[in-house]
Scaffold this motif. Structure first.
Motif, PDB file in Angstrom:
ATOM      1  N   ALA A   1      45.676  56.516  25.912  1.00  0.00           N
ATOM      2  CA  ALA A   1      45.954  55.208  25.316  1.00  0.00           C
ATOM      3  C   ALA A   1      46.789  54.384  26.283  1.00  0.00           C
ATOM      4  N   ALA A   2      46.697  53.072  26.154  1.00  0.00           N
ATOM      5  CA  ALA A   2      47.474  52.158  26.995  1.00  0.00           C
ATOM      6  C   ALA A   2      47.927  50.983  26.153  1.00  0.00           C
ATOM      7  N   ALA A   3      49.044  50.401  26.542  1.00  0.00           N
ATOM      8  CA  ALA A   3      49.577  49.231  25.834  1.00  0.00           C
ATOM      9  C   ALA A   3      50.201  48.286  26.845  1.00  0.00           C
TER      10      ALA A   3
ATOM     11  N   ASN B   1      38.018  51.816  25.159  1.00  0.00           N
ATOM     12  CA  ASN B   1      36.709  52.361  24.861  1.00  0.00           C
ATOM     13  C   ASN B   1      35.979  51.384  23.949  1.00  0.00           C
ATOM     14  N   ALA B   2      34.673  51.461  23.909  1.00  0.00           N
ATOM     15  CA  ALA B   2      33.893  50.547  23.079  1.00  0.00           C
ATOM     16  C   ALA B   2      34.320  50.698  21.616  1.00  0.00           C
ATOM     17  N   GLY B   3      34.918  49.642  21.066  1.00  0.00           N
ATOM     18  CA  GLY B   3      35.322  49.645  19.669  1.00  0.00           C
ATOM     19  C   GLY B   3      36.537  50.489  19.362  1.00  0.00           C
ATOM     20  N   SER B   4      37.274  50.946  20.355  1.00  0.00           N
ATOM     21  CA  SER B   4      38.422  51.811  20.106  1.00  0.00           C
ATOM     22  C   SER B   4      39.481  51.605  21.187  1.00  0.00           C
ATOM     23  N   VAL B   5      40.743  51.768  20.781  1.00  0.00           N
ATOM     24  CA  VAL B   5      41.834  51.711  21.751  1.00  0.00           C
ATOM     25  C   VAL B   5      42.096  53.094  22.352  1.00  0.00           C
ATOM     26  N   LEU B   6      41.417  54.116  21.854  1.00  0.00           N
ATOM     27  CA  LEU B   6      41.580  55.471  22.361  1.00  0.00           C
ATOM     28  C   LEU B   6      40.388  55.847  23.231  1.00  0.00           C
ATOM     29  N   LEU B   7      40.675  56.420  24.377  1.00  0.00           N
ATOM     30  CA  LEU B   7      39.647  56.877  25.309  1.00  0.00           C
ATOM     31  C   LEU B   7      39.760  58.392  25.438  1.00  0.00           C
TER      32      LEU B   7
ATOM     33  N   GLY C   1      67.506  60.914  12.940  1.00  0.00           N
ATOM     34  CA  GLY C   1      66.132  60.931  12.462  1.00  0.00           C
ATOM     35  C   GLY C   1      65.275  61.869  13.282  1.00  0.00           C
ATOM     36  N   VAL C   2      64.070  62.108  12.798  1.00  0.00           N
ATOM     37  CA  VAL C   2      63.042  62.844  13.531  1.00  0.00           C
ATOM     38  C   VAL C   2      61.904  61.857  13.786  1.00  0.00           C
ATOM     39  N   LEU C   3      61.515  61.703  15.045  1.00  0.00           N
ATOM     40  CA  LEU C   3      60.512  60.736  15.458  1.00  0.00           C
ATOM     41  C   LEU C   3      59.196  61.455  15.734  1.00  0.00           C
ATOM     42  N   LEU C   4      58.144  61.068  15.022  1.00  0.00           N
ATOM     43  CA  LEU C   4      56.861  61.742  15.121  1.00  0.00           C
ATOM     44  C   LEU C   4      55.895  60.966  16.001  1.00  0.00           C
ATOM     45  N   ALA C   5      55.002  61.693  16.659  1.00  0.00           N
ATOM     46  CA  ALA C   5      53.936  61.074  17.449  1.00  0.00           C
ATOM     47  C   ALA C   5      52.778  62.056  17.531  1.00  0.00           C
ATOM     48  N   GLY C   6      51.585  61.510  17.802  1.00  0.00           N
ATOM     49  CA  GLY C   6      50.393  62.345  17.914  1.00  0.00           C
ATOM     50  C   GLY C   6      49.467  62.128  16.735  1.00  0.00           C
ATOM     51  N   GLY C   7      48.180  62.330  16.966  1.00  0.00           N
ATOM     52  CA  GLY C   7      47.198  62.024  15.948  1.00  0.00           C
ATOM     53  C   GLY C   7      47.350  62.794  14.659  1.00  0.00           C
ATOM     54  N   SER C   8      47.832  64.041  14.734  1.00  0.00           N
ATOM     55  CA  SER C   8      47.968  64.858  13.523  1.00  0.00           C
ATOM     56  C   SER C   8      49.348  64.757  12.891  1.00  0.00           C
ATOM     57  N   ALA C   9      50.235  63.958  13.470  1.00  0.00           N
ATOM     58  CA  ALA C   9      51.590  63.852  12.939  1.00  0.00           C
ATOM     59  C   ALA C   9      51.628  63.163  11.582  1.00  0.00           C
TER      60      ALA C   9
ATOM     61  N   ASP D   1      49.734  54.219  13.359  1.00  0.00           N
ATOM     62  CA  ASP D   1      48.804  54.839  14.289  1.00  0.00           C
ATOM     63  C   ASP D   1      49.622  55.646  15.286  1.00  0.00           C
ATOM     64  N   SER D   2      49.920  56.884  14.911  1.00  0.00           N
ATOM     65  CA  SER D   2      50.847  57.689  15.696  1.00  0.00           C
ATOM     66  C   SER D   2      50.266  58.128  17.026  1.00  0.00           C
ATOM     67  N   GLN D   3      48.957  57.965  17.243  1.00  0.00           N
ATOM     68  CA  GLN D   3      48.369  58.288  18.545  1.00  0.00           C
ATOM     69  C   GLN D   3      48.752  57.272  19.622  1.00  0.00           C
ATOM     70  N   LEU D   4      49.253  56.112  19.194  1.00  0.00           N
ATOM     71  CA  LEU D   4      49.600  55.055  20.145  1.00  0.00           C
ATOM     72  C   LEU D   4      51.098  54.966  20.420  1.00  0.00           C
ATOM     73  N   THR D   5      51.893  55.775  19.733  1.00  0.00           N
ATOM     74  CA  THR D   5      53.345  55.655  19.837  1.00  0.00           C
ATOM     75  C   THR D   5      53.838  55.815  21.268  1.00  0.00           C
ATOM     76  N   ALA D   6      53.357  56.838  21.972  1.00  0.00           N
ATOM     77  CA  ALA D   6      53.839  57.084  23.335  1.00  0.00           C
ATOM     78  C   ALA D   6      53.421  55.974  24.287  1.00  0.00           C
TER      79      ALA D   6
END
Length: 424
Positions: free
Chosen positions: A18-20, A38-44, A308-316, A338-343
């Motif tokens: 992912a990129a931002a 990616n086509a139609g997605s921010v995740l590659l 606090g506890v900070l979560l990231a990742g698609g399954s978080a 959208d925790s896949q984009l946090t990082a």
């Protein structure tokens, strides 16, 4: 139309990239926004494949030639055994740099110019040797001023961009094939740094949850699969894991969902409740939470000393994750929509500080729990910050990514042969 200056954050995960970007607006920066990769997605998908003509492509290929496909290569950086791609030995850091370069070039074309700063995340447990390997590989491909930051730091910056104002936090990053736990604290300049000893479970991640659900489906459909012609059963099972991934995501918001598997005799529907799914994955999730708690205790802290506890990742976002973390660490648990984009968004936030760092401020008195503050979308311009990317035992930190050419090995034959042949 005049191009708006921007900075770029990149997160190359074990399964997705992912990129931002954040754009300069006067003396401040806008809130980071994900870039469509990616086509139609921010995740590659973090996948590279080599075509017959020798050109390198990113993303999942249309053909299934396993000898020309490579994935999960970031985790292999520092391994003396090279990866094979199309019969040629490739260093994993070179493959990672190739993917990072593709992202930079795509964003360059999208934005109409180069980024003022680039921050790339990496696993928090990396020591200087692995970071240097990646720095040199990036330099070889022309990325000479990339700042490398631990993923747990960029996760903290991502949460800070959305309003987390705590001083000390635990980071729980659950990727597709990896898990990381680390502690972060705010520095006098308002950035984050890691402390204590980062921990990880590898390979454990969301892919294990998909496989647990797939195993359940195979058990339920054992008779149907046995009665189906071998070729038809194999074709149906090839799509099982992606379908289980879809159902996993659906069960984060719904209490029940159907796994749909197209068999030669017709589509099979296997209903799964959230409670059933959570029973399948509970031991794995509990192992990650236990490691998170050991990380806190290993730094001489108690859970009550965290903000606090900070979560990231698609399954978080799986509800069981928050449930078990809250039971073990009774502090606020933060997870983004959208925790896949946090990082990636946090990396862009850190890139803003590379260009326009905050002034150093007096260290505040430590309270039992920090009061949440406002978001940090606006960043004033002053001097360059220092991001601490060290772990215990590291030498003193050095400026990020300024590598002299004389220190570099020759570019890999694979990279030289391709030249500008990278394509999406």
């Amino acid at each position: 139309m005049r191009r708006m200056p921007y900075v770029l954050g990149i997160d190359i995960g074990s399964t997705n990239t992912a990129a931002a970007v954040a754009r300069r607006h006067g003396t401040t920066w806008t809130r980071p926004e994900p870039v469509p990769l990616n086509a139609g997605s921010v995740l590659l998908p973090s996948v590279l494949h080599l075509s017959e003509d020798g050109s390198l492509h990113v993303g999942e290929p249309t053909t299934d030639d396993g000898s020309r496909i490579t994935r999960d290569f970031v985790r292999r950086i520092g391994d003396d055994v090279p990866l094979l791609l199309g019969g040629e030995a490739c260093a994993p850091q070179t493959l990672t740099a190739e993917l990072a370069t593709w992202v930079v070039e795509r964003v360059h074309a999208f934005e109409g110019g180069p980024a003022e700063a680039i921050v790339l995340s990496h696993p928090a447990s990396w020591r200087p040797y692995r970071r240097d390997l990646l720095r040199r590989a990036l330099f070889d491909l022309g990325l000479r001023t990339v700042t490398l930051l631990p993923r747990t730091v960029t996760v903290a910056e991502g949460h800070a961009a959305r309003g987390f104002g705590g001083t000390t936090a635990a980071v729980y990053a659950l990727g597709g094939n990896s898990f990381e736990a680390a502690l972060v604290r705010r520095t006098p300049r308002g950035t984050y740094e890691t402390f204590g000893t980062p921990q990880g479970l590898d390979p454990i991640g969301g892919a294990d949850f998909d496989e647990a659900l797939a195993a359940h489906v195979r058990t339920v459909l054992a008779r149907e699969l046995a009665a189906t012609a071998r070729r038809g059963a194999q074709a149906a099972l090839r799509g099982l894991l992606p379908e289980c991934g879809r159902v996993k995501r659906e069960l984060t918001v719904d209490l029940a969902a159907d796994v749909v598997l197209p068999l030669p005799t017709g589509p099979a529907r296997i209903p799964v409740t959230r409670a059933q799914f959570e029973d399948m994955i509970r031991p794995t999730v509990q192992a990650t939470v236990d490691l998170l708690l050991r990380t806190v205790h290993g730094a001489g802290l108690t859970p009550a000393q965290l903000d606090g506890v900070l979560l990231a990742g698609g399954s978080a976002r799986i509800p069981l994750v928050t449930e078990l973390i809250t039971a073990a660490l009774p502090v606020p648990v933060e997870v983004e929509p959208d925790s896949q984009l946090t990082a990636a968004t946090g990396a862009a936030m850190a890139a803003c500080q590379v260009v326009s760092p905050r002034p150093r401020r007096p260290e505040p008195a430590r309270e039992p729990a920090a009061v949440a503050g406002a978001g940090r979308a606006a960043i004033p311009a002053t001097r360059r910050p220092h991001h601490d990317t060290t772990v215990p035992g590291d030498p003193p930190p050095r400026p990020p990514v300024r590598i002299l050419p004389l220190e570099l090995p020759k570019a890999s034959r694979l990279a030289l042969a391709r030249g500008r042949g990278r394509e999406g």
